[in-house]
Design an enzyme around this catalytic site. Structure first.
Site, PDB file in Angstrom:
ATOM      1  N   ASP A  76       0.805  -1.227   0.000  1.00 60.48           N
ATOM      2  CA  ASP A  76       0.000   0.000   0.000  1.00 60.48           C
ATOM      3  C   ASP A  76       0.840   1.279   0.000  1.00 60.48           C
ATOM      4  OD1 ASP A  76       0.987   0.242   2.557  1.00 60.48           O
ATOM      5  OD2 ASP A  76      -0.887  -0.250   3.556  1.00 60.48           O
ATOM      6  N   TYR A 128      10.735   4.307   2.034  1.00 59.19           N
ATOM      7  CA  TYR A 128      11.632   3.233   2.489  1.00 59.19           C
ATOM      8  C   TYR A 128      13.062   3.369   1.973  1.00 59.19           C
ATOM      9  CZ  TYR A 128       7.821   0.670   4.651  1.00 59.19           C
ATOM     10  OH  TYR A 128       6.793   0.305   5.479  1.00 59.19           O
TER      11      TYR A 128
END
Ligand code: NAD
Ligand code: G6P
Ligand code: MN
Length: 442
Positions: free
Chosen positions: A173, A264
């Site tokens: 997501d 990330y």
């Protein structure tokens, strides 16, 4: 299938994300021709409060639909059309160790990145492979939509274990979370954005963000991020660690201004800085145990006690539940809508290995994902992704072969570690902590 009505099974029924997914399903009951919904978990106690909440939710909002929760595989997997999977092998107890053991050695401790993601990956692979075999015993054609992390490693491992199975789709997501966040900064409806994106899961970049008129809004957005910073769409609901993580997108855009990276990427670009910011005694696992987990389970119990789900605040991040349900909808109704999902490279990015599992925009309908071509990527991105691909491949091979050498090679290659002596210390500690979950590494 359409005429008989469809059955969805949520595997990991006791997950903190289940109420949000159930809520999203209630909005698509007609679109999905829903007949039956089942929650499945190996932990009966954990699943019960969520199962009871779900039962009430469906009684209130979708009274015609059969709802049950179970720990029986046959009940879960027989005649199922869509599996929504989100399991956590070892639970938060093991997540805490994944995060703390590397941090004690001075390297990143995170759920999906670095040594933590490596440890979690090897645990997940065993259960995920078993789950797919169990599902295929009962339902050959069910679509398996998988959120289970670390999705990059799970996806690569499952693709190798089930080469001819074209109905396993691994999803994340974070691209959609970022699109919503970017749309909020631009002050436009996210539906208007056509994103171009490439990478491996939790290691990718937005390269364009076209609107319906064909204007690329990415250059303007980068300017806005540099001026005002970056925050999640649902900032009010987010814990501090996530706000810090989103904020660092600004630094990445400043340092490497070509594209907008996934949040990330910061673990790989700034491993020392991030390690310094993480608290060895109180990691994200602790934040989740004391926050989201408590909140979700309390709210579920409260709703059941009050006899109504109306007004309860169990839903964590609408986008998460919406995404998996919309993906089932676009497959079920062959809508051919675009989603950023994981697929085998096979030339999408010609200068990356063919068998890498890349995360890119795909047209999604009942034929499965049809990826948009990306083309050759620049040297910086190729270097980073080749390195991460090698780490992922060696991790999966370490699991498949029970190979200590490959595990050590994987951790040494990981940009969050690099030093082989450090990698060995971390690996030996993780082996100790994961006894019973990992195959023996020789
Ligand atoms: P959680 O621990 O609350 O939920 C996981 C559930 O899975 C638990 O109820 C557990 O008992 C159950 N479980 C464990 N092993 C199982 C097995 N073999 N079969 C069936 N059930 C099993 O964890 P959570 O924080 O809610 O996250 C659930 C999963 O979803 C994690 O893997 C998480 O990383 C993943 N996730 C992924 C994304 C993504 O973007 N891909 C987003 C959110 C969460
Ligand atoms: C993002 C990621 C997921 C991750 C989730 C929750 O949405 O894409 O892969 O599992 O965050 O992380 P948390 O730390 O809140 O459990
Ligand atoms: Mn993810």
């Amino acid at each position: 299938m359409v005429n008989n009505g469809s059955k969805i099974t949520v595997v990991g029924g006791g997950s903190t994300w289940t109420p949000g997914i159930l809520k999203a399903i209630t909005n698509y009951q007609e679109a999905l021709d829903l007949k039956e919904i089942v929650l499945y978990d190996i932990d009966e106690e954990r699943q019960k409060p969520i199962g009871e909440f779900g039962k009430l939710l469906f009684k209130e909002l979708c009274p015609g639909i059969e709802f049950k929760y179970t720990t029986d595989k046959e009940t879960a997997y027989k005649n199922v059309d869509y599996i929504f999977c989100q399991i956590r092998t070892g639970g938060y107890k093991m997540r805490e160790l994944d995060e703390k053991i590397p941090l004690q050695e001075g390297v990143i401790g995170q759920e999906t990145c670095g040594a933590g993601g490596f440890a979690y990956g090897i645990r997940s692979l065993k259960d995920m492979i078993e789950m797919v075999k169990d599902i295929r015993k009962y339902s050959k054609n069910a679509w398996i939509l998988n959120y289970t992390n670390p999705a990059a490693i799970v996806a690569y491992g499952l693709t190798r274990a089930f080469k001819n199975d074209k109905r396993i789709l691994n999803i994340c997501d974070q691209p959609i979370n970022m699109i919503y966040s970017m749309a909020k900064i631009l002050n436009i409806d996210p539906q208007r954005l056509n994103p171009s994106y490439f990478g491996l899961n939790h290691f990718g970049w937005f390269t364009h963000l076209h609107d319906e008129n064909g204007e690329d809004l990415l250059p303007k957005l980068k300017e806005m991020i540099l001026e005002h910073g970056f925050a999640p769409k649902d900032a009010e609901q987010r814990d501090k660690s996530w706000l810090d993580t989103y904020a660092l997108v600004e630094d990445m855009v400043r340092d490497f201004s070509e594209y907008i990276p996934s949040t990330y990427v910061q673990y790989y670009l700034y491993p020392q800085y991030k390690t310094g910011k993480l608290d060895t005694n109180y990691t994200r696992a602790n934040e989740v145990i004391n926050g989201r987990e408590k909140k979700v389970f309390n709210e579920c119990r409260n709703a059941v006690e009050n006899g109504t789900t109306l007004g309860s605040h169990v839903v964590q991040n609408d986008a998460h539940g919406e995404m998996i349900v919309q993906i089932a909808d676009t497959i079920h109704n062959n809508k051919n809508k675009t989603y950023i999902v994981m697929v085998e490279n096979n030339g999408i990015i010609p200068n990356l290995p063919q068998d890498a599992i890349v995360e890119v925009a795909c047209i999604l309908g009942n034929r499965g994902p049809i990826p948009f071509h990306v083309g050759e990527i620049g040297t910086f991105y190729k270097g980073l992704l080749e390195n991460q691909y090698a780490y992922e491949k060696l991790t999966v091979e370490a699991f498949e072969e029970g190979s200590y050498t490959k595990a050590l090679q994987a951790l040494t290659l990981n940009r969050t570690i690099v030093d082989a002596k450090k990698a060995r210390v971390v690996l030996d500690k993780l082996i100790e902590a994961n006894k019973g979950y990992w195959p023996e590494l020789k």
